[in-house]
Write an enzyme that holds these catalytic residues in place. Structure first.
Site, PDB file in Angstrom:
ATOM      1  NE  ARG A  41    -124.907 -76.129 -16.596  1.00  0.00           N
ATOM      2  CZ  ARG A  41    -125.252 -75.376 -17.649  1.00  0.00           C
ATOM      3  NH1 ARG A  41    -125.504 -75.928 -18.801  1.00  0.00           N
ATOM      4  NH2 ARG A  41    -125.332 -74.078 -17.539  1.00  0.00           N
TER       5      ARG A  41
ATOM      6  CB  THR B 196    -132.376 -78.329 -23.580  1.00  0.00           C
ATOM      7  OG1 THR B 196    -131.690 -77.092 -23.442  1.00  0.00           O
ATOM      8  CG2 THR B 196    -131.790 -79.318 -22.618  1.00  0.00           C
TER       9      THR B 196
ATOM     10  CB  THR C 283    -128.502 -78.201 -23.723  1.00  0.00           C
ATOM     11  OG1 THR C 283    -128.962 -77.137 -24.541  1.00  0.00           O
ATOM     12  CG2 THR C 283    -127.475 -77.661 -22.747  1.00  0.00           C
TER      13      THR C 283
ATOM     14  N   GLY D 229    -136.647 -76.363 -22.303  1.00  0.00           N
ATOM     15  CA  GLY D 229    -137.593 -75.257 -22.188  1.00  0.00           C
ATOM     16  C   GLY D 229    -137.163 -74.111 -21.300  1.00  0.00           C
TER      17      GLY D 229
END
Lengths: 183, 579
Positions: free
Chosen positions: B112, B396, B414, B477
């Site tokens: 991340r 994403t 993403t 989503g």
């Protein structure tokens, strides 16, 4: 639609149209470019107009005030719910804005160019309804051919005696604008 | 024999007479857009499912060269960033879950993005922007992929980079999906010189069928191939990235890039009707959310009803709503906030939450539960203090990979929004993420702190049956991800659907903090009427197959025979390739 035969046919049509265009009086700039439906098409036409050397004022949500200094009006049809939402406009308001521009332009003798440059993906009931409205007032129409596979724009142009010019690719609309404006 | 399918094309087998050359021929054929739903692809030796058949093909190319699932996942992740540039890329970030067959172990790798060292809430006017250079967080993709490759792969970075470099250099055919995405983001692309130079031609969007090349990105990928992936974080590329961000008013520094590390974590774990669920743990909430919802659903006999029925939709909605409010309340970067992972994934906690569900009525919106009671640790804050649903982008992408050894990778990556911050680093082709928008204001578990990772809800997931992978799946989503995952998993496990049918089936989404439910328009009016009678007062229908509800890419493996069945989501231009 994109096979060689079709390309040849459309190219021939385009060449024919371009050859015929000088016979008409050139449109005058600056042009007010606006959207009917808030899709990205109007921005694409602004890029094309800049490249074609057509002086213009671009305002996707132009009202009557923006028509003041314009010598021609280019309305680019393409309904986008995302675009309408981003502009804070609903479909009824968009129809009302476009109709008021068309009525005012006609009353002032400002020629109207209708454009549909995003092809088949930008057809749909709202786009088509806007096209019906705009073609009713238009003097010229420039349409990407894959948006006219069903002859929709051909029929509208015949019905309202509009000069229809089909292009195979969006980029080719720039050359048509250049010719229309005598550049 | 290579088998493939695209969500925009019919399935057909391709025989690789001339090895990789045949693969390349297949790649050209694959991109012909045909309006038809995809079919399941069957394979025995290896399979890759991603949002683009060319990226899946890149992964299979690596498998055919002897690579394992981790090698193939890295190759696919790099390639999808080229051919689906709107959704992910090396300027982005993500999470992956890996299952290693020889060890019987699962690992999650957190790559991340992190907040730059100078990024405080007050450094911005009214918090971080959602676009532009100020929206950029420290990218993690290259660090995460290289960590996976180094620890669990068998090939070099240079080897797995080749397909992506080739696609960027030689170009690829624009699909109708990409044409539409570029049109939708035309203004953004036009306003950034680097983006405009790559994705527009003479200032205009490409049309489906055109070839699109990205020589600048190829150049960047070549630098990484030659100098190694650290070159992204230290050296010429890092300097270009930082110079561009700083010139644009952003906060990223060379020190931020140099200090970035991907983190190996223990996956979130749970059980559903005899299957073990392995998901991504915090700072993302998807793994916990899927486990939390499924373990509530274990208390109801879903199979007694129909998959597309008011009862099934109601029960899924109630379970996921509870999982979702728990996510909003408790999930954040665990380095900065105590997250009750054990409590949220405990079956005892799920049984308490399931007991709150009325089988016949929607009832009031659920509040966050108290998983700390099942964590055996102290309670930190009053429940309900942090409920607020953030902006939810569908932008994403997910990759599922299985190899002949039984290794599996579920990888979701993403840029945050489509085309991320809407900026690309000049001369590099690197689109930068806009993850800074995913932080909250001070006082929130997900508050912006320098070095912190923002939470999202991505959910790369591996389902085990016994000690073997049974299903590898994930989806874009945003908050709809948990619904997408629960719909797909229950369709397979409870209703016995094949994987393509499970993905194709209609989906729903209900807001956690308002009584609004969105459904695909294929769900019959009679079902909607029943739902309204149960208390779902606002039901909005979207398209029949709407990307809003996610784009799942999945591989189902028969644990007995090893046969793999792959499926791509018709809601997106996905593609499965196998051999």
């Amino acid at each position: 639609m994109r096979n060689a035969g079709t390309v040849l046919l459309l190219s021939t049509l385009l060449v024919g149209v371009l050859a015929a265009a000088p016979a008409m009086a050139a449109l005058e700039a600056p042009a007010l470019i606006t959207s009917a439906g808030q899709s990205p098409g109007a921005l694409m036409v602004r890029v094309l107009a800049d490249q074609a050397g057509v002086a213009n004022v671009y305002d996707a949500t132009a009202g009557l005030d923006q028509l003041a200094g314009a010598k021609s009006l280019i309305i680019v049809v393409g309904a986008s719910m995302k675009g309408l939402g981003a502009a804070g406009i609903d479909v009824d308001q968009e129809f009302a804005r476009i109709e008021s521009l068309l009525v005012e332009a006609t009353s002032r003798g400002i020629p109207v160019v209708a454009m549909h440059v995003e092809g088949a993906p930008r057809r749909g009931s709202t786009s088509d309804d806007l096209s019906v409205l705009v073609l009713e007032y238009a003097d010229h129409a420039i349409v990407r051919a894959d948006g006219n596979e069903d002859g929709f724009f051909t029929r509208l142009a015949e019905e309202h005696d509009v000069t229809l010019q089909l292009v195979e690719r969006t980029a080719e609309a720039g050359a048509v604008l250049k010719t229309l404006y005598g550049n | 024999m290579i088998h493939w399918s695209s969500a925009q094309a019919m399935c057909r087998p391709v025989r690789p007479h001339k090895g990789i050359a045949a693969l390349l021929v297949a790649a050209l054929v694959l991109t012909l857009p045909v309006a038809a739903l995809a079919q399941e692809v069957v394979g025995r030796h290896g399979m890759v499912a991603s949002a683009d058949p060319l990226a899946s093909l890149a992964g299979v190319e690596i498998l055919l060269q002897g690579g394992n699932a981790i090698d193939a996942a890295v190759a696919t992740a790099l390639a999808i960033g080229v051919v689906e540039p709107n959704a992910s890329g090396i300027g982005g970030e993500g999470y992956m879950v890996i299952y290693l067959a020889d060890r019987g172990e699962a690992i999650a790798i957190d790559f991340r993005a992190t907040a730059p060292g100078e990024a405080t809430w007050d450094a911005f006017v009214d918090g971080p922007p959602s676009t532009g250079w100020g929206a950029v967080a420290v990218p993690g993709t290259i660090a995460g992929l290289s960590l996976a490759l180094e620890r669990y792969g068998t090939m070099t970075w240079e080897q797995v980079s080749r397909p992506a470099i080739r696609l960027a250099e030689e170009g690829f055919i624009v699909t109708e999906t990409l044409e539409g995405v570029i049109l939708d983001n035309y203004e953004t692309l036009l306003s950034d010189p680097e983006l405009s130079s790559i994705y527009l031609k003479d200032g205009l969007p490409p049309m489906a069928g055109d070839r699109l090349r990205n020589p600048n990105l190829a150049k960047s990928l070549r630098i990484l191939a030659e100098q190694g992936p650290r070159a992204f974080y230290e050296g010429e590329l890092a300097e270009k990235i930082v110079a561009a961000v700083r010139a644009g008013g952003g906060l990223l520094s060379l020190e931020d890039l140099r200090n970035y590390t991907a983190i190996e974590r223990e996956p979130a774990r749970g059980f559903y009707r005899g299957y073990e669920i392995l998901g991504a743990p915090p700072p993302v909430g998807g793994g916990i959310g899927v486990v939390n919802a499924l373990q509530q659903l274990e208390h109801f006999d879903l199979a007694a009803g129909e998959p597309i029925s008011a009862r099934t939709i109601h029960l899924i909605t109630q379970a996921v709503r509870r999982a979702h409010v728990d996510h909003l309340e408790y999930v954040a970067d665990p380095a900065y906030w105590d997250v009750p992972v054990n409590g949220l994934t405990s079956r005892e906690y799920a049984s308490v939450r399931a007991a709150e569900i009325n089988e016949f009525e929607a009832g009031p919106l659920p509040k966050a539960g108290n998983p700390w009671e099942f964590e055996h640790e102290r309670e930190l804050a009053p429940t309900g203090a942090y409920l607020a649903e953030p902006y939810q982008s569908p932008s994403t992408t997910h990759i599922s990979v299985v190899d002949k050894y039984g290794n599996a990778v579920a990888l979701t990556q993403t840029l945050s929004s489509f085309f991320g911050a809407g900026v690309a680093v000049p001369d590099t082709g690197i689109i930068l993420n806009n993850q800074m928008q995913n932080f909250n204001a001070p006082g929130h578990p997900n508050e912006l702190v320098p070095g912190k990772r923002p939470r999202t809800i991505i959910a790369p997931t591996i389902v085990l049956k016994g000690d073997k992978p049974f299903l590898v799946v994930g989806s874009p989503g945003a908050a709809r991800i948990i619904y997408a995952m629960v719909h797909v998993l229950t369709n397979v496990i409870d209703f016995g659907m094949g994987i393509q049918a499970a993905i194709d089936a209609p989906r729903t989404y209900s807001y956690a903090t308002s009584n609004r439910t969105e459904i695909e328009a294929r769900i019959p009016e009679s079902v909607r009427e029943e739902l309204r009678a149960m208390g779902y007062t606002r039901i909005d229908a979207r398209g029949d197959y709407d990307l809003y509800f996610g784009g799942a890419q999945a591989i189902l493996i028969d644990p007995e025979t090893g046969e793999m069945r792959g499926a791509a989501d018709p809601r997106r231009a996905g593609g499965v390739v196998a051999y």
